[in-house]
Design an enzyme around this catalytic site. Structure first.
Site, PDB file in Angstrom:
ATOM      1  N   ASN A   1      -0.815  -0.366  -2.912  1.00  0.00           N
ATOM      2  CA  ASN A   1      -1.196  -0.849  -1.579  1.00  0.00           C
ATOM      3  C   ASN A   1      -0.059  -1.725  -1.066  1.00  0.00           C
ATOM      4  OD1 ASN A   1      -2.343  -1.991   0.682  1.00  0.00           O
ATOM      5  ND2 ASN A   1      -3.663  -3.396  -0.473  1.00  0.00           N
ATOM      6  N   TRP A   2       0.686  -1.224  -0.123  1.00  0.00           N
ATOM      7  CA  TRP A   2       1.856  -1.964   0.363  1.00  0.00           C
ATOM      8  C   TRP A   2       1.518  -3.068   1.363  1.00  0.00           C
ATOM      9  CZ3 TRP A   2       6.142   2.239   1.494  1.00  0.00           C
ATOM     10  CH2 TRP A   2       6.511   2.834   0.279  1.00  0.00           C
ATOM     11  N   LYS A   3       0.293  -3.109   1.812  1.00  0.00           N
ATOM     12  CA  LYS A   3      -0.105  -4.100   2.836  1.00  0.00           C
ATOM     13  C   LYS A   3       0.851  -4.011   4.024  1.00  0.00           C
ATOM     14  CE  LYS A   3      -1.605  -6.841  -1.056  1.00  0.00           C
ATOM     15  NZ  LYS A   3      -2.517  -7.869  -1.391  1.00  0.00           N
TER      16      LYS A   3
ATOM     17  N   GLY B   1      -3.065 -11.090  -5.443  1.00  0.00           N
ATOM     18  CA  GLY B   1      -1.872 -11.788  -4.956  1.00  0.00           C
ATOM     19  C   GLY B   1      -1.710 -13.195  -5.496  1.00  0.00           C
TER      20      GLY B   1
ATOM     21  N   GLU C   1     -11.859  -5.294  -7.382  1.00  0.00           N
ATOM     22  CA  GLU C   1     -10.763  -6.226  -7.122  1.00  0.00           C
ATOM     23  C   GLU C   1     -11.328  -7.622  -6.852  1.00  0.00           C
ATOM     24  OE1 GLU C   1      -6.953  -4.087  -5.709  1.00  0.00           O
ATOM     25  OE2 GLU C   1      -8.115  -4.664  -3.957  1.00  0.00           O
TER      26      GLU C   1
ATOM     27  N   GLU D   1      -8.816  -8.238   1.916  1.00  0.00           N
ATOM     28  CA  GLU D   1      -8.150  -8.838   3.089  1.00  0.00           C
ATOM     29  C   GLU D   1      -8.808  -8.367   4.379  1.00  0.00           C
ATOM     30  OE1 GLU D   1      -4.196  -7.713   1.893  1.00  0.00           O
ATOM     31  OE2 GLU D   1      -4.359  -9.109   0.220  1.00  0.00           O
TER      32      GLU D   1
ATOM     33  N   GLY E   1      -0.903  -4.205  -5.646  1.00  0.00           N
ATOM     34  CA  GLY E   1      -0.291  -4.693  -4.409  1.00  0.00           C
ATOM     35  C   GLY E   1       1.174  -5.008  -4.629  1.00  0.00           C
ATOM     36  N   GLY E   2       1.478  -6.279  -4.886  1.00  0.00           N
ATOM     37  CA  GLY E   2       2.851  -6.764  -4.980  1.00  0.00           C
ATOM     38  C   GLY E   2       3.757  -5.920  -5.876  1.00  0.00           C
TER      39      GLY E   2
ATOM     40  N   SER F   1      -3.378  -8.656  -9.254  1.00  0.00           N
ATOM     41  CA  SER F   1      -2.256  -9.157 -10.049  1.00  0.00           C
ATOM     42  C   SER F   1      -1.910  -8.261 -11.238  1.00  0.00           C
ATOM     43  CB  SER F   1      -2.506 -10.606 -10.496  1.00  0.00           C
ATOM     44  OG  SER F   1      -2.548 -11.441  -9.358  1.00  0.00           O
TER      45      SER F   1
ATOM     46  N   HIS G   1     -10.993  -3.369   1.639  1.00  0.00           N
ATOM     47  CA  HIS G   1     -10.094  -4.263   0.895  1.00  0.00           C
ATOM     48  C   HIS G   1     -10.477  -5.712   1.210  1.00  0.00           C
ATOM     49  CE1 HIS G   1      -6.477  -6.406  -0.328  1.00  0.00           C
ATOM     50  NE2 HIS G   1      -6.263  -5.392  -1.136  1.00  0.00           N
TER      51      HIS G   1
HETATM   52  C1  PEP Z   1      -4.211  -5.435  -3.615  1.00  0.00           C
HETATM   53  O1  PEP Z   1      -3.652  -5.715  -2.564  1.00  0.00           O
HETATM   54  O2  PEP Z   1      -5.120  -4.589  -3.636  1.00  0.00           O
HETATM   55  C2  PEP Z   1      -3.785  -6.112  -4.842  1.00  0.00           C
HETATM   56  C3  PEP Z   1      -4.445  -5.871  -5.950  1.00  0.00           C
HETATM   57  O3  PEP Z   1      -2.713  -6.976  -4.738  1.00  0.00           O
HETATM   58  P1  PEP Z   1      -1.882  -7.637  -5.972  1.00  0.00           P
HETATM   59  O4  PEP Z   1      -1.619  -6.544  -6.963  1.00  0.00           O
HETATM   60  O5  PEP Z   1      -0.644  -8.157  -5.349  1.00  0.00           O
HETATM   61  O6  PEP Z   1      -2.753  -8.691  -6.558  1.00  0.00           O
END
Ligand code: PEP
Length: 255
Positions: free
Chosen positions: A9-11, A173, A167, A97, A234-235, A213, A95
């Site tokens: 997930n690049w956001k 994040g 999640e 966010e 994500g990251g 994470s 999600h």
């Molecule tokens: C996400 O955005 O779904 C996510 C899990 O982010 P991260 O891996 O950065 O915690």
């Protein structure tokens, strides 16, 4: 066997140029990732370019959100049909966010899930509790509400195709991943709820991911648990080498 997933997930990161460079690098290195389904979810603007680059490869494109209506006067929104047209196979829905920053409700997420299936897109339905909800012992009730409303309009034909991502909000994040045991417990709870609604064979076939994470150095601990069918990242999905390494660690469990 449930085919494991590594989804990125690049956001709101990467321009079209940056996204295309990532995609080329990914294809250069992805020697044999056949056992893992790789899903890349860039911002909307990069979908057409990546769709061309990934055409004929095992990498599948996903979007990060959509509206529940197929078209209409919804300024700034995007529809399932539009995503399908530019080559998406998946769409992330609910999600944290979207739920917490943009105040999306579980009812809205449920409508989106139904519309996604109606347009031949597979939803990646995200559920998870905040730190306050966890500390108050409400993890299961929160996840139950999000899941029940999220799948309200799903019929038994589509139930097996849905992908669910557990999640926890406090892990996204923050660098503070859940423990594999905690993730596994909530995922078992989700699978039981799914069995209550659709029966045991369907619940044993549906893929449930962990997200929050996930990095190259902790992903193996999650995916080696046989109830966890991969990760939503994500990251650590923003760098092709790291994304591929996460997929490689996932593949290691199955080879
Ligand atoms: C996400 O955005 O779904 C996510 C899990 O982010 P991260 O891996 O950065 O915690």
């Amino acid at each position: 066997m449930r085919v494991p997933i590594t989804a990125g997930n690049w956001k709101m990161y990467k321009t079209v140029g940056e996204a295309s460079a990532f995609a080329e690098a990914l294809l250069n290195d992805s020697a044999s990732l056949a056992e893992v389904e790789l899903i890349v979810c860039p911002p909307f603007t990069s979908l057409p370019a990546l769709s061309k680059i990934f055409e004929g490869t095992p990498v599948v494109l996903g979007a990060q959100n959509m509206h529940w209506e197929t078209e209409g006067a919804y300024t700034g929104e995007i529809s399932a049909r539009m995503l399908k047209e530019v080559g998406c196979g998946y769409v992330i829905l609910g999600h944290s966010e979207r739920r917490h920053i943009f105040r999306e409700t579980s009812e809205e997420v449920g409508k989106k899930v139904e519309t996604a299936f109606g347009n031949d897109l597979i939803p990646i339905l995200c559920v998870g509790e905040t730190i306050e909800e966890r500390e108050q012992g409400n993890t299961e009730s929160v996840v139950h509400e999000q899941l029940a409303k999220g799948i309200e309009g799903v019929d038994s034909n589509n139930a097996v195709k849905l992908v669910i991502a557990y999640e926890p909000v406090w892990a996204i994040g923050t660098g503070k991943a859940a423990t594999p045991n905690d993730a596994s417990d909530v995922i078992a709870f989700i699978r039981n709820l799914y069995a209550d609604r659709f029966g045991k064979p369907v619940s044993e076939s549906v893929r449930i991911l962990y997200g929050g994470s996930v990095k190259t150095n902790n992903v193996y601990e999650f995916v080696k648990d046989e109830s966890i069918d991969g990760t939503l990242v994500g990251g650590a999905s923003l760098d092709p080498a790291s994304f591929l390494q996460i997929a490689g660690e996932t593949r290691r469990v199955y080879s």
